[in-house]
Design a protein around this motif. Sequence first.
Motif, PDB file in Angstrom:
ATOM      1  N   ARG A   1       4.822  -4.261   5.020  1.00 16.71           N
ATOM      2  CA  ARG A   1       4.257  -3.535   6.159  1.00 16.71           C
ATOM      3  C   ARG A   1       4.486  -4.297   7.457  1.00 16.71           C
ATOM      4  NH1 ARG A   1       0.278  -3.602   9.767  1.00 16.71           N
ATOM      5  NH2 ARG A   1      -0.710  -1.620  10.371  1.00 16.71           N
TER       6      ARG A   1
ATOM      7  N   ASP B   1       0.832  -1.209   0.000  1.00 15.85           N
ATOM      8  CA  ASP B   1       0.000   0.000   0.000  1.00 15.85           C
ATOM      9  C   ASP B   1       0.870   1.263   0.000  1.00 15.85           C
ATOM     10  OD1 ASP B   1      -2.115   1.709   0.107  1.00 15.85           O
ATOM     11  OD2 ASP B   1      -2.663   1.300   2.187  1.00 15.85           O
TER      12      ASP B   1
ATOM     13  N   LYS C   1      -1.096   4.492   0.139  1.00 15.32           N
ATOM     14  CA  LYS C   1      -1.942   4.642   1.336  1.00 15.32           C
ATOM     15  C   LYS C   1      -3.430   4.670   0.999  1.00 15.32           C
ATOM     16  CE  LYS C   1       1.839   7.069   3.616  1.00 15.32           C
ATOM     17  NZ  LYS C   1       2.336   8.247   4.289  1.00 15.32           N
ATOM     18  N   LYS C   2      -3.860   3.649   0.246  1.00 11.95           N
ATOM     19  CA  LYS C   2      -5.269   3.528  -0.144  1.00 11.95           C
ATOM     20  C   LYS C   2      -6.033   2.552   0.738  1.00 11.95           C
ATOM     21  CE  LYS C   2      -4.300   4.516  -5.027  1.00 11.95           C
ATOM     22  NZ  LYS C   2      -4.277   3.958  -6.405  1.00 11.95           N
ATOM     23  N   GLY C   3      -5.343   2.007   1.735  1.00 15.52           N
ATOM     24  CA  GLY C   3      -6.005   1.060   2.623  1.00 15.52           C
ATOM     25  C   GLY C   3      -6.058  -0.356   2.081  1.00 15.52           C
ATOM     26  N   ILE C   4      -5.233  -0.642   1.072  1.00 16.24           N
ATOM     27  CA  ILE C   4      -5.189  -1.993   0.506  1.00 16.24           C
ATOM     28  C   ILE C   4      -3.984  -2.748   1.054  1.00 16.24           C
ATOM     29  CG2 ILE C   4      -6.429  -1.384  -1.605  1.00 16.24           C
ATOM     30  CD1 ILE C   4      -3.708  -1.125  -3.000  1.00 16.24           C
ATOM     31  N   TYR C   5      -4.069  -4.071   0.998  1.00 15.45           N
ATOM     32  CA  TYR C   5      -2.989  -4.943   1.475  1.00 15.45           C
ATOM     33  C   TYR C   5      -2.472  -4.538   2.865  1.00 15.45           C
ATOM     34  CZ  TYR C   5      -3.060  -6.164  -3.466  1.00 15.45           C
ATOM     35  OH  TYR C   5      -3.462  -6.546  -4.715  1.00 15.45           O
ATOM     36  N   PRO C   6      -3.372  -4.499   3.869  1.00 11.65           N
ATOM     37  CA  PRO C   6      -2.959  -4.080   5.221  1.00 11.65           C
ATOM     38  C   PRO C   6      -2.002  -5.058   5.896  1.00 11.65           C
ATOM     39  CG  PRO C   6      -5.194  -4.960   5.266  1.00 11.65           C
ATOM     40  CD  PRO C   6      -4.797  -4.854   3.818  1.00 11.65           C
ATOM     41  N   GLU C   7      -1.891  -6.274   5.330  1.00 13.55           N
ATOM     42  CA  GLU C   7      -0.993  -7.262   5.929  1.00 13.55           C
ATOM     43  C   GLU C   7       0.070  -7.709   4.932  1.00 13.55           C
ATOM     44  OE1 GLU C   7      -3.218 -10.415   7.761  1.00 13.55           O
ATOM     45  OE2 GLU C   7      -3.751  -9.173   9.482  1.00 13.55           O
TER      46      GLU C   7
ATOM     47  N   PRO D   1       1.147   2.600   5.944  1.00 17.41           N
ATOM     48  CA  PRO D   1       0.117   2.703   7.005  1.00 17.41           C
ATOM     49  C   PRO D   1      -0.245   1.368   7.618  1.00 17.41           C
ATOM     50  CG  PRO D   1      -0.869   2.873   4.835  1.00 17.41           C
ATOM     51  CD  PRO D   1       0.612   2.841   4.604  1.00 17.41           C
TER      52      PRO D   1
END
Length: 215
Positions: A107, A94, A97-103, A215
């Motif tokens: 990251r 991400d 910072k679009k809120g995709i692939y939070p894991e 993020p």
Amino acid sequence: MAGSESQKFSLQQVLDSFKLCLSPHKDVYLEHYVSGWRGLVKFLNSLGSIFGFISKDAVSKIQILVNFMKGESGSEYVTVQSMVKYELNNQLVDVDKKGIYPESGCRTLLRLHRALRWLELFLDRLRTSSENDKTSVMCREAYNESLANHHPFMIRKAAGMAFLAIPGRAAFFDVMNVGPPERVVAVLGEALPLISEVYQITEELYTKHNLHDLP
């Protein structure tokens, strides 16, 4: 009894893991990085629930990385370098910072990377401390120089309170499980440069690819 023995922290085990972390070309092997972190989690847990807010997060991050390493794209997750290259090439990070692939692996490792800096700074202060030095001060100073920069106010406040309750220097040396204080200092003196090198290589890789603010 065997179970409790396997849960005991061993500074030597952490040293051995970080010794194996770097390839001849200075790539960071994820398998040994994770192994080193498992040892560091035992260190945090051996001191009671004080560091629970860090160790629980580390355990969850370790598991995410292990799942990647054992997954269908596991061959891309052999080193930190190969992981970063694979995830960036396949838009699995991400960056915008679009809120995709939070894991994502990048990251996830970033969170462990930040915590590793705190532990490195704290353990180095322990190594060079005298009997009368306060571990709470050492811990707080190390935290303020590292993790505090990435934690919201409430977590920083809770951490500050937790540090006031940490054991003294003798208790820390005891949980290292390598022998008398001079032996602890010697093994820390051997382990910390290895941890520092792994940290620095990762730091430079993340700087090169602008990954520090995921993020």
